[in-house]
Motif scaffolding. Sequence first.
Motif, PDB file in Angstrom:
ATOM      1  N   LYS A  37     -20.391 -27.765  80.132  1.00  0.00           N
ATOM      2  CA  LYS A  37     -19.244 -27.100  79.358  1.00  0.00           C
ATOM      3  C   LYS A  37     -17.873 -27.684  79.873  1.00  0.00           C
ATOM      4  CE  LYS A  37     -17.931 -24.073  83.479  1.00  0.00           C
ATOM      5  NZ  LYS A  37     -17.953 -22.840  84.047  1.00  0.00           N
ATOM      6  N   VAL A  38     -17.167 -27.758  78.460  1.00  0.00           N
ATOM      7  CA  VAL A  38     -16.038 -28.007  78.555  1.00  0.00           C
ATOM      8  C   VAL A  38     -14.665 -26.843  77.967  1.00  0.00           C
ATOM      9  CG1 VAL A  38     -14.665 -28.793  76.400  1.00  0.00           C
ATOM     10  CG2 VAL A  38     -16.850 -29.401  76.349  1.00  0.00           C
ATOM     11  N   ARG A  39     -14.117 -27.748  78.864  1.00  0.00           N
ATOM     12  CA  ARG A  39     -12.531 -26.668  79.275  1.00  0.00           C
ATOM     13  C   ARG A  39     -11.160 -27.344  78.764  1.00  0.00           C
ATOM     14  NH1 ARG A  39     -10.061 -25.793  85.495  1.00  0.00           N
ATOM     15  NH2 ARG A  39      -8.397 -24.534  84.816  1.00  0.00           N
ATOM     16  N   VAL A  40     -10.683 -26.079  78.143  1.00  0.00           N
ATOM     17  CA  VAL A  40      -9.149 -26.554  77.855  1.00  0.00           C
ATOM     18  C   VAL A  40      -7.925 -26.212  78.076  1.00  0.00           C
ATOM     19  CG1 VAL A  40      -7.809 -27.269  75.508  1.00  0.00           C
ATOM     20  CG2 VAL A  40     -10.085 -27.535  75.578  1.00  0.00           C
ATOM     21  N   GLU A  41      -6.818 -26.953  78.843  1.00  0.00           N
ATOM     22  CA  GLU A  41      -6.105 -25.785  79.161  1.00  0.00           C
ATOM     23  C   GLU A  41      -4.701 -26.008  78.462  1.00  0.00           C
ATOM     24  OE1 GLU A  41      -4.939 -27.958  83.186  1.00  0.00           O
ATOM     25  OE2 GLU A  41      -6.913 -27.235  83.598  1.00  0.00           O
ATOM     26  N   SER A  42      -4.967 -26.286  76.944  1.00  0.00           N
ATOM     27  CA  SER A  42      -3.355 -26.108  75.724  1.00  0.00           C
ATOM     28  C   SER A  42      -3.895 -25.337  75.076  1.00  0.00           C
ATOM     29  CB  SER A  42      -3.643 -27.988  75.948  1.00  0.00           C
ATOM     30  OG  SER A  42      -3.573 -28.772  76.355  1.00  0.00           O
ATOM     31  N   LYS A  43      -2.711 -24.797  74.986  1.00  0.00           N
ATOM     32  CA  LYS A  43      -3.158 -23.464  73.856  1.00  0.00           C
ATOM     33  C   LYS A  43      -2.070 -23.467  72.401  1.00  0.00           C
ATOM     34  CE  LYS A  43      -4.790 -20.088  77.015  1.00  0.00           C
ATOM     35  NZ  LYS A  43      -4.174 -18.637  77.565  1.00  0.00           N
ATOM     36  N   ASP A  44      -2.531 -23.271  71.292  1.00  0.00           N
ATOM     37  CA  ASP A  44      -1.854 -23.464  70.081  1.00  0.00           C
ATOM     38  C   ASP A  44      -1.623 -22.486  69.665  1.00  0.00           C
ATOM     39  OD1 ASP A  44       0.477 -23.751  69.134  1.00  0.00           O
ATOM     40  OD2 ASP A  44       0.135 -26.062  68.815  1.00  0.00           O
ATOM     41  N   ASP A  45      -1.331 -22.043  68.469  1.00  0.00           N
ATOM     42  CA  ASP A  45      -1.820 -20.980  67.267  1.00  0.00           C
ATOM     43  C   ASP A  45      -3.060 -22.077  66.360  1.00  0.00           C
ATOM     44  OD1 ASP A  45       0.642 -19.449  68.243  1.00  0.00           O
ATOM     45  OD2 ASP A  45       2.056 -19.521  67.212  1.00  0.00           O
ATOM     46  N   ARG A  46      -2.121 -23.011  65.991  1.00  0.00           N
ATOM     47  CA  ARG A  46      -3.179 -23.884  65.081  1.00  0.00           C
ATOM     48  C   ARG A  46      -4.173 -24.777  65.571  1.00  0.00           C
ATOM     49  NH1 ARG A  46      -2.546 -27.569  59.777  1.00  0.00           N
ATOM     50  NH2 ARG A  46      -2.176 -28.736  61.578  1.00  0.00           N
ATOM     51  N   ALA A  47      -5.154 -24.869  66.078  1.00  0.00           N
ATOM     52  CA  ALA A  47      -6.488 -25.696  66.836  1.00  0.00           C
ATOM     53  C   ALA A  47      -7.316 -25.903  65.407  1.00  0.00           C
ATOM     54  CB  ALA A  47      -7.458 -24.474  67.315  1.00  0.00           C
ATOM     55  N   VAL A  48      -7.191 -27.839  65.544  1.00  0.00           N
ATOM     56  CA  VAL A  48      -7.814 -28.515  64.862  1.00  0.00           C
ATOM     57  C   VAL A  48      -8.404 -29.626  65.368  1.00  0.00           C
ATOM     58  CG1 VAL A  48      -7.494 -30.710  63.025  1.00  0.00           C
ATOM     59  CG2 VAL A  48      -5.761 -28.932  63.127  1.00  0.00           C
ATOM     60  N   ILE A  49      -9.967 -28.929  65.145  1.00  0.00           N
ATOM     61  CA  ILE A  49     -11.005 -29.439  65.735  1.00  0.00           C
ATOM     62  C   ILE A  49     -11.913 -30.543  65.439  1.00  0.00           C
ATOM     63  CG2 ILE A  49     -13.253 -29.158  67.782  1.00  0.00           C
ATOM     64  CD1 ILE A  49     -12.520 -26.176  67.389  1.00  0.00           C
ATOM     65  N   VAL A  50     -11.520 -31.854  65.720  1.00  0.00           N
ATOM     66  CA  VAL A  50     -12.170 -32.932  65.436  1.00  0.00           C
ATOM     67  C   VAL A  50     -13.427 -33.695  66.423  1.00  0.00           C
ATOM     68  CG1 VAL A  50     -11.688 -35.542  64.890  1.00  0.00           C
ATOM     69  CG2 VAL A  50      -9.389 -33.513  64.728  1.00  0.00           C
TER      70      VAL A  50
END
Length: 281
Positions: A37-50
């Motif tokens: 599983k992946v964990r992401v702590e950062s947040k923003d109104d726009r997410a660009v997944i690459v």
Amino acid sequence: MILPGSTAQSLAAALAAQTNDSLAVPQTTRFADGEFKVRVESKDDRAVIVCSTVCSEAHIELLQLQEIASRFAEDVITVLPYMGYARQDEAFVEGEPVSARAVARAISTGTDRVITVTPHEPHVRDFFDVPCDVVDGAHMLADPLPDDLTEPLFLAPDEGATDLAGTVRDAYGIGTTDYFEKSRDRDTGSVELHPSETDVTDRDVIVTDDIIATGSTMSKAIDHLRADDVARVFAACVHPMLADNARTKLADAGVEAVFGTDTIERSATTVSVAPAIADVL
């Protein structure tokens, strides 16, 4: 915010630099049964997944990143530098799936928009249930080519890929284009490439394609060029998959260098498609 998959870290970093977006640092936990599983702590109104979906595990990672992003971002954009299963764009035999459509539908559930780079068949964009932009990465391949090419011939693997070869030629500025003749053995299904009638004597040839996978067919075709007293031979592709011993096959066939973009991160990666992707974000 740029959310990088593990298969596209360099490109994600380059894209963040182009767009001045922040770059998240996902963390992965792997369990004893092989699941992760992946964990992401950062947040923003726009997410660009690459994420380049070069393997089945990359597809799962992408879906997990999309699920995370959907919980905090108002706008989720999925960048597929390389779209796995895109070459399975039809059911070639009765009872087979259209895998490209199945993959596209799954990806569509977790994003508002998709951007992909030079898919093997452009019509795969129609398989997505959300808007899909196709970015052409072929013109980038002119940048790493030597400046001193002699009467360069940009040679496509088949007639259908001559536009790609023409794009690289136009970006380089000089040269001509042609393509290999393709034939398929009805009994074995193997493909053979045969050089056209163009005289390659003492000319530098750049064999161009959207992807180099195993390198088997291309290396055999290059053997023919060597027999015709070609000068130097280079290989250029948008997606340098280079599976197994592909690079060795090409070197053995006499390819001086292989140039590719960072849609797939390999030793042949010499140019980034980040500027082209940033233009459509």
